[in-house]
Design a protein around this motif. Structure first.
Motif, PDB file in Angstrom:
ATOM      1  N   THR A  95      -9.122  -5.066 -12.423  1.00 59.80           N
ATOM      2  CA  THR A  95      -8.941  -5.055 -10.984  1.00 59.80           C
ATOM      3  C   THR A  95      -7.763  -5.934 -10.594  1.00 59.80           C
ATOM      4  O   THR A  95      -7.574  -7.016 -11.162  1.00 59.80           O
ATOM      5  N   LEU A  96      -6.973  -5.458  -9.662  1.00 62.21           N
ATOM      6  CA  LEU A  96      -5.840  -6.217  -9.153  1.00 62.21           C
ATOM      7  C   LEU A  96      -5.962  -6.284  -7.640  1.00 62.21           C
ATOM      8  O   LEU A  96      -6.119  -5.257  -6.974  1.00 62.21           O
ATOM      9  N   ASN A  97      -5.910  -7.479  -7.108  1.00 60.10           N
ATOM     10  CA  ASN A  97      -5.966  -7.656  -5.659  1.00 60.10           C
ATOM     11  C   ASN A  97      -4.575  -7.505  -5.049  1.00 60.10           C
ATOM     12  O   ASN A  97      -3.571  -7.818  -5.681  1.00 60.10           O
ATOM     13  N   ASN A  98      -4.552  -7.016  -3.822  1.00 59.54           N
ATOM     14  CA  ASN A  98      -3.307  -6.892  -3.054  1.00 59.54           C
ATOM     15  C   ASN A  98      -2.250  -6.097  -3.812  1.00 59.54           C
ATOM     16  O   ASN A  98      -1.133  -6.568  -4.043  1.00 59.54           O
ATOM     17  N   LEU A  99      -2.621  -4.883  -4.200  1.00 56.93           N
ATOM     18  CA  LEU A  99      -1.706  -3.993  -4.913  1.00 56.93           C
ATOM     19  C   LEU A  99      -0.733  -3.374  -3.918  1.00 56.93           C
ATOM     20  O   LEU A  99      -1.120  -2.611  -3.028  1.00 56.93           O
ATOM     21  N   ARG A 100       0.548  -3.671  -4.066  1.00 55.96           N
ATOM     22  CA  ARG A 100       1.577  -3.175  -3.149  1.00 55.96           C
ATOM     23  C   ARG A 100       2.014  -1.773  -3.549  1.00 55.96           C
ATOM     24  O   ARG A 100       2.360  -1.512  -4.705  1.00 55.96           O
ATOM     25  N   LEU A 101       2.022  -0.865  -2.579  1.00 53.63           N
ATOM     26  CA  LEU A 101       2.488   0.503  -2.789  1.00 53.63           C
ATOM     27  C   LEU A 101       3.605   0.798  -1.794  1.00 53.63           C
ATOM     28  O   LEU A 101       3.394   0.733  -0.581  1.00 53.63           O
ATOM     29  N   HIS A 102       4.768   1.108  -2.320  1.00 52.79           N
ATOM     30  CA  HIS A 102       5.939   1.382  -1.485  1.00 52.79           C
ATOM     31  C   HIS A 102       6.100   2.887  -1.306  1.00 52.79           C
ATOM     32  O   HIS A 102       5.693   3.677  -2.169  1.00 52.79           O
ATOM     33  N   TYR A 103       6.709   3.268  -0.188  1.00 49.74           N
ATOM     34  CA  TYR A 103       6.896   4.688   0.072  1.00 49.74           C
ATOM     35  C   TYR A 103       8.074   4.900   1.008  1.00 49.74           C
ATOM     36  O   TYR A 103       8.524   3.989   1.710  1.00 49.74           O
ATOM     37  N   VAL A 104       8.574   6.132   1.003  1.00 44.69           N
ATOM     38  CA  VAL A 104       9.582   6.597   1.947  1.00 44.69           C
ATOM     39  C   VAL A 104       8.985   7.772   2.692  1.00 44.69           C
ATOM     40  O   VAL A 104       8.319   8.631   2.086  1.00 44.69           O
ATOM     41  N   THR A 105       9.197   7.822   3.987  1.00 41.16           N
ATOM     42  CA  THR A 105       8.748   8.969   4.771  1.00 41.16           C
ATOM     43  C   THR A 105       9.928   9.567   5.522  1.00 41.16           C
ATOM     44  O   THR A 105      10.895   8.878   5.858  1.00 41.16           O
ATOM     45  N   ILE A 106       9.821  10.857   5.789  1.00 37.01           N
ATOM     46  CA  ILE A 106      10.836  11.582   6.551  1.00 37.01           C
ATOM     47  C   ILE A 106      10.121  12.481   7.539  1.00 37.01           C
ATOM     48  O   ILE A 106       9.235  13.260   7.155  1.00 37.01           O
ATOM     49  N   GLY A 107      10.491  12.371   8.802  1.00 40.46           N
ATOM     50  CA  GLY A 107       9.942  13.264   9.803  1.00 40.46           C
ATOM     51  C   GLY A 107       8.854  12.639  10.664  1.00 40.46           C
ATOM     52  O   GLY A 107       8.611  11.430  10.636  1.00 40.46           O
ATOM     53  N   ASP A 108       8.184  13.503  11.392  1.00 38.79           N
ATOM     54  CA  ASP A 108       7.189  13.131  12.387  1.00 38.79           C
ATOM     55  C   ASP A 108       5.804  13.059  11.739  1.00 38.79           C
ATOM     56  O   ASP A 108       5.322  14.057  11.202  1.00 38.79           O
ATOM     57  N   PRO A 109       5.122  11.903  11.803  1.00 42.26           N
ATOM     58  CA  PRO A 109       3.818  11.778  11.147  1.00 42.26           C
ATOM     59  C   PRO A 109       2.726  12.641  11.763  1.00 42.26           C
ATOM     60  O   PRO A 109       1.637  12.753  11.189  1.00 42.26           O
ATOM     61  N   THR A 110       2.974  13.274  12.904  1.00 46.73           N
ATOM     62  CA  THR A 110       1.983  14.174  13.477  1.00 46.73           C
ATOM     63  C   THR A 110       2.095  15.588  12.898  1.00 46.73           C
ATOM     64  O   THR A 110       1.233  16.431  13.141  1.00 46.73           O
ATOM     65  N   LYS A 111       3.152  15.843  12.122  1.00 49.29           N
ATOM     66  CA  LYS A 111       3.345  17.159  11.515  1.00 49.29           C
ATOM     67  C   LYS A 111       2.539  17.266  10.211  1.00 49.29           C
ATOM     68  O   LYS A 111       2.111  16.260   9.636  1.00 49.29           O
ATOM     69  N   PRO A 112       2.328  18.484   9.691  1.00 52.10           N
ATOM     70  CA  PRO A 112       1.653  18.645   8.406  1.00 52.10           C
ATOM     71  C   PRO A 112       2.378  17.869   7.308  1.00 52.10           C
ATOM     72  O   PRO A 112       3.608  17.871   7.237  1.00 52.10           O
ATOM     73  N   ALA A 113       1.607  17.218   6.461  1.00 50.94           N
ATOM     74  CA  ALA A 113       2.179  16.311   5.464  1.00 50.94           C
ATOM     75  C   ALA A 113       2.476  17.012   4.146  1.00 50.94           C
ATOM     76  O   ALA A 113       1.710  17.872   3.683  1.00 50.94           O
TER      77      ALA A 113
END
Length: 354
Positions: free
Chosen positions: A48-66
């Motif tokens: 188990t690892l606490n505070n696991l950081r996950l990075h990401y990039v997003t493009i577009g409107d978060p209300t649209k289909p993912a």
């Protein structure tokens, strides 16, 4: 010659790792980077690892289909934002039009800006596998970004293998699946043999010192370049690009000069594929699936027939096999969406929710 043109003809290993993120004028919405931290994450080993950081990039409107897009080994989500991949898929009217979809490109555990051994734990970092990567992606989407359903999961190479696992582990969460440059079958044959040799070449280097090195071990550069040449690039392409010893040497010199990752990160990334085997769970896949491979893929050779046998176990699955030529790049072929953009567009229309 621009940086893309300079390196597109060597190997996908260089292509995705050398191009800086957002390095060209795109005709889709500006990418945004973010981080989400899992308060606690349990790996398949029970660690188990606490505070696991996950990075990401997003493009577009978060209300649209993912749409979830998964990168290959020793790469990142942002590194897929190239003219020949994102530039052919994310623009207006293109198959993954970022004005119609919310595109998410995460960095897997162990790479990029997500938590990784080189952050401090080094060889004490929990041993992760592809199942852990898929679980972390699921938690990022559902807990971090509030996404409960996906229009599409598309992955390249390692990301392609994870796409198969996504379809099995979360069969009701997506409308469609596109695993590329991958197979669902157990890691074996040349694909695993070369990966094992790659990892052991570094681990057996005295300079590696069980992961406690003070400078990057020399084996890292040599082993990674050998692996890239042996398992990506395309036989016909290399013959066309390097018909003389001088030209071949120039290609090798270019690859040897490429920036290298941290040795511990590198070892973890490649070793994480060791227990991959999506074959036993194929019957759990419900979403329509389009597998895209290249005929000259050194890691997934079509002549074995394993892909064809696997697809017969699925109700709604098809294969697009890109023919080999001097213009294709073996395992690196599908970094250029030119060869499949039309079929992907058709597939998105075929699988559109009614």
């Amino acid at each position: 010659m621009n940086i893309f043109a300079a390196f597109r003809n060597t190997s996908i290993y260089i292509l995705f790792s050398l191009l800086p993120a957002f390095c060209f004028a795109q005709d889709y919405p500006a990418p945004h980077e973010g981080d989400w931290t899992a308060p606690s994450f349990t790996f398949h080993t029970g660690e188990t690892l606490n505070n696991l950081r996950l990075h990401y990039v997003t493009i577009g409107d978060p209300t649209k289909p993912a749409v979830l897009i998964l990168h290959g080994t020793n790469s990142t989500g942002a590194s897929m934002l190239t003219p020949r991949f994102a530039g052919k898929l994310f623009g207006p009217g293109q198959p993954l039009d970022a004005t119609k979809y919310f595109i998410v490109l995460p960095d897997g555990i162990g790479i990029g800006k997500s938590a990784k051994p080189s952050d401090g734990l080094r060889a004490r970092f929990p041993q992760y596998d592809y199942n852990d990567l898929v679980l972390s992606q699921y938690r990022l989407l559902t807990e971090g970004l509030g996404i409960k359903h996906l229009r599409l999961v598309l992955g390249y190479s390692m990301g392609g293998m994870q796409t198969w696992l996504w379809g099995e582990q979360y069969p009701d969460m997506m409308d469609a699946l596109v695993p590329m440059a991958s197979q669902p079958t157990e890691m074996s044959a040349r694909n695993w043999m070369m990966r094992r040799m790659l990892v052991e070449s570094i681990q057996q280097d005295p300079a590696y010192d069980h992961g406690n090195y003070t400078v990057q071990p020399p084996s890292l550069r040599l082993a990674s370049t050998m692996f890239a040449i042996a398992t990506s690039g395309g036989t016909l392409a290399y013959q066309a690009l390097a018909p003389t010893r001088a030209q071949a040497d120039k290609l090798v010199d270019t690859m040897l000069a490429a920036p290298q990752t941290d040795a511990n990160d590198f070892v973890y990334q490649w070793a994480s594929s060791g227990d991959y085997n999506a074959a036993p769970g194929l019957s759990r896949i419900k979403a329509p699936l389009l597998a895209i491979n290249s005929a000259d893929d050194e890691r997934n050779p079509p002549e074995t027939g394993t892909m064809q046998a696997s697809l017969k176990q699925l109700q709604h699955a098809s294969l697009l096999l890109v023919p080999a030529s001097a213009e294709t790049r073996g395992h690196g072929t599908l970094a250029d969406a030119t060869t499949y953009v039309q079929r992907l567009g058709d597939f998105m229309r075929e699988t559109a929710p009614q």
